[in-house]
Enzyme design. Sequence first.
Site, short mmCIF file in Angstrom:
data_model
loop_
_atom_site.label_atom_id
_atom_site.label_comp_id
_atom_site.label_asym_id
_atom_site.label_seq_id
_atom_site.Cartn_x
_atom_site.Cartn_y
_atom_site.Cartn_z
N LYS A 9 72.82 -2.90 -77.03
CA LYS A 9 73.30 -3.84 -76.02
C LYS A 9 73.24 -5.29 -76.55
O LYS A 9 72.63 -5.54 -77.60
CB LYS A 9 72.46 -3.66 -74.74
CG LYS A 9 72.56 -2.24 -74.15
CD LYS A 9 71.74 -2.09 -72.86
CE LYS A 9 71.83 -0.68 -72.32
NZ LYS A 9 71.13 -0.53 -71.01
N TYR A 49 79.77 2.21 -66.65
CA TYR A 49 78.62 2.29 -65.73
C TYR A 49 79.05 2.65 -64.31
O TYR A 49 78.31 2.37 -63.35
CB TYR A 49 77.85 0.96 -65.74
CG TYR A 49 76.89 0.83 -66.92
CD1 TYR A 49 75.94 1.84 -67.17
CD2 TYR A 49 76.90 -0.28 -67.75
CE1 TYR A 49 75.04 1.73 -68.23
CE2 TYR A 49 75.99 -0.39 -68.82
CZ TYR A 49 75.07 0.62 -69.04
OH TYR A 49 74.18 0.51 -70.09
N PHE A 57 71.95 -3.58 -58.62
CA PHE A 57 71.96 -4.32 -59.88
C PHE A 57 73.27 -4.16 -60.65
O PHE A 57 73.38 -4.60 -61.80
CB PHE A 57 70.78 -3.88 -60.75
CG PHE A 57 70.74 -2.39 -61.04
CD1 PHE A 57 71.51 -1.84 -62.06
CD2 PHE A 57 69.95 -1.54 -60.28
CE1 PHE A 57 71.49 -0.47 -62.33
CE2 PHE A 57 69.91 -0.17 -60.54
CZ PHE A 57 70.69 0.37 -61.57
N ARG A 85 67.97 10.44 -76.97
CA ARG A 85 67.36 9.84 -75.78
C ARG A 85 65.84 9.74 -75.94
O ARG A 85 65.21 8.81 -75.44
CB ARG A 85 67.70 10.65 -74.52
CG ARG A 85 69.17 10.61 -74.13
CD ARG A 85 69.51 9.51 -73.18
NE ARG A 85 68.87 9.65 -71.89
CZ ARG A 85 69.12 8.85 -70.85
NH1 ARG A 85 69.98 7.83 -70.97
NH2 ARG A 85 68.50 9.03 -69.71
N THR A 91 63.95 4.50 -69.56
CA THR A 91 64.81 3.40 -69.12
C THR A 91 64.05 2.07 -69.03
O THR A 91 64.55 1.04 -69.48
CB THR A 91 65.42 3.73 -67.74
OG1 THR A 91 66.06 5.01 -67.81
CG2 THR A 91 66.41 2.67 -67.30
N ARG A 102 62.96 1.52 -77.08
CA ARG A 102 62.67 0.65 -75.92
C ARG A 102 61.17 0.34 -75.84
O ARG A 102 60.78 -0.75 -75.43
CB ARG A 102 63.16 1.32 -74.64
CG ARG A 102 64.70 1.28 -74.50
CD ARG A 102 65.15 2.19 -73.39
NE ARG A 102 66.58 2.05 -73.09
CZ ARG A 102 67.25 2.92 -72.34
NH1 ARG A 102 66.63 3.98 -71.83
NH2 ARG A 102 68.54 2.74 -72.11
N ASN A 112 67.14 -3.67 -71.90
CA ASN A 112 66.43 -2.57 -72.54
C ASN A 112 67.07 -2.11 -73.85
O ASN A 112 66.97 -0.94 -74.23
CB ASN A 112 66.18 -1.41 -71.56
CG ASN A 112 67.47 -0.81 -71.04
OD1 ASN A 112 68.55 -1.25 -71.41
ND2 ASN A 112 67.35 0.20 -70.20
N HIS A 115 71.72 1.78 -75.16
CA HIS A 115 72.18 2.83 -74.24
C HIS A 115 72.35 4.13 -75.02
O HIS A 115 72.77 4.11 -76.18
CB HIS A 115 73.54 2.45 -73.64
CG HIS A 115 74.27 3.63 -73.08
ND1 HIS A 115 74.00 4.15 -71.83
CD2 HIS A 115 75.22 4.44 -73.62
CE1 HIS A 115 74.77 5.21 -71.63
NE2 HIS A 115 75.52 5.40 -72.69
N GLU A 126 81.97 9.13 -72.84
CA GLU A 126 81.69 7.80 -73.40
C GLU A 126 82.24 7.65 -74.82
O GLU A 126 82.74 6.59 -75.18
CB GLU A 126 80.18 7.54 -73.34
CG GLU A 126 79.71 7.41 -71.89
CD GLU A 126 78.19 7.46 -71.70
OE1 GLU A 126 77.45 7.56 -72.69
OE2 GLU A 126 77.76 7.38 -70.53
P1 GTP Z 1 71.51 3.68 -70.17
O1 GTP Z 1 71.31 4.41 -71.44
O2 GTP Z 1 71.78 2.21 -70.35
O3 GTP Z 1 72.53 4.36 -69.26
O4 GTP Z 1 70.09 3.74 -69.45
P2 GTP Z 1 69.42 4.98 -68.76
O5 GTP Z 1 70.33 6.17 -68.79
O6 GTP Z 1 68.07 5.13 -69.35
O7 GTP Z 1 69.27 4.46 -67.27
P3 GTP Z 1 70.36 4.50 -66.08
O8 GTP Z 1 71.62 5.13 -66.52
O9 GTP Z 1 69.66 5.05 -64.90
O10 GTP Z 1 70.58 2.94 -65.83
C1 GTP Z 1 71.58 2.25 -66.56
C2 GTP Z 1 71.08 0.89 -66.92
O11 GTP Z 1 70.96 0.11 -65.75
C3 GTP Z 1 69.69 0.86 -67.54
O12 GTP Z 1 69.71 1.03 -68.91
C4 GTP Z 1 69.21 -0.54 -67.18
O13 GTP Z 1 69.59 -1.47 -68.18
C5 GTP Z 1 69.94 -0.84 -65.91
N1 GTP Z 1 69.03 -0.75 -64.78
C6 GTP Z 1 68.46 0.35 -64.25
N2 GTP Z 1 67.66 0.03 -63.22
C7 GTP Z 1 67.74 -1.33 -63.11
C8 GTP Z 1 67.16 -2.29 -62.23
O14 GTP Z 1 66.40 -1.95 -61.32
N3 GTP Z 1 67.49 -3.59 -62.46
C9 GTP Z 1 68.34 -3.98 -63.44
N4 GTP Z 1 68.64 -5.28 -63.62
N5 GTP Z 1 68.90 -3.12 -64.28
C10 GTP Z 1 68.61 -1.82 -64.11
MG MG Z 2 72.34 6.13 -68.20
#
Ligand code: GTP
Ligand code: MG
Length: 148
Positions: A9, A49, A57, A85, A91, A102, A112, A115, A126
């Site tokens: 990212k 997304y 968010f 992963r 996350t 992370r 974080n 992705h 994707e």
């Molecule tokens: P990705 O690999 O980025 O998809 O992350 P993930 O699969 O571990 O988590 P998820 O798909 O549930 O969430 C997508 C992204 O949203 C996360 O990577 C975070 O950067 C962001 N995100 C999740 N929860 C929050 C939150 O509470 N606040 C904010 N600002 N961002 C969030």
């Molecule tokens: Mg995700």
Amino acid sequence: MEKTFLMIKPDGVQRNLIGPIVERLENKGFKVVGAKLMQVSEDLAKTHYGEHSERPFFGELVDFITSGPVFAMVLEGENVIKTARLVVGSTNPQEAAPGTIRGDFGLTVGKNIIHGSDSPESAEREINLFFDESEVLDYDLSNSAWIY
Ligand code: GTP
Ligand code: MG
């Protein structure tokens, strides 16, 4: 062999972490079959997304992922979707284990670092969203016999 999509990212790119992150993924034994630095458009961010479009968010997420270049990758390997992963970590970087990307490089859930696709369906979706077919290469690495 299975493929997945990973994306460093804008925070990871700005913090000069492309090298250290790709090094970890290569060291694990994954093969890089596609990679590029790119600017994510607002449309692409919203599609990528889409599952989070109702979350509070979502706007912040789209603004962040379009705030600077990202480094997009397609990795290949046995069980790579799930294993990548694990290398990426939870996350929320505050809960991610040390030794994960992370866990070692991030501090907040909004920034974080990276992705990773979370299922075979999202990996296929994707990869096709971010890469043309011609940008994903089919080639052998000479060290694969020492991994598999
Ligand atoms: P990705 O690999 O980025 O998809 O992350 P993930 O699969 O571990 O988590 P998820 O798909 O549930 O969430 C997508 C992204 O949203 C996360 O990577 C975070 O950067 C962001 N995100 C999740 N929860 C929050 C939150 O509470 N606040 C904010 N600002 N961002 C969030
Ligand atoms: Mg995700």
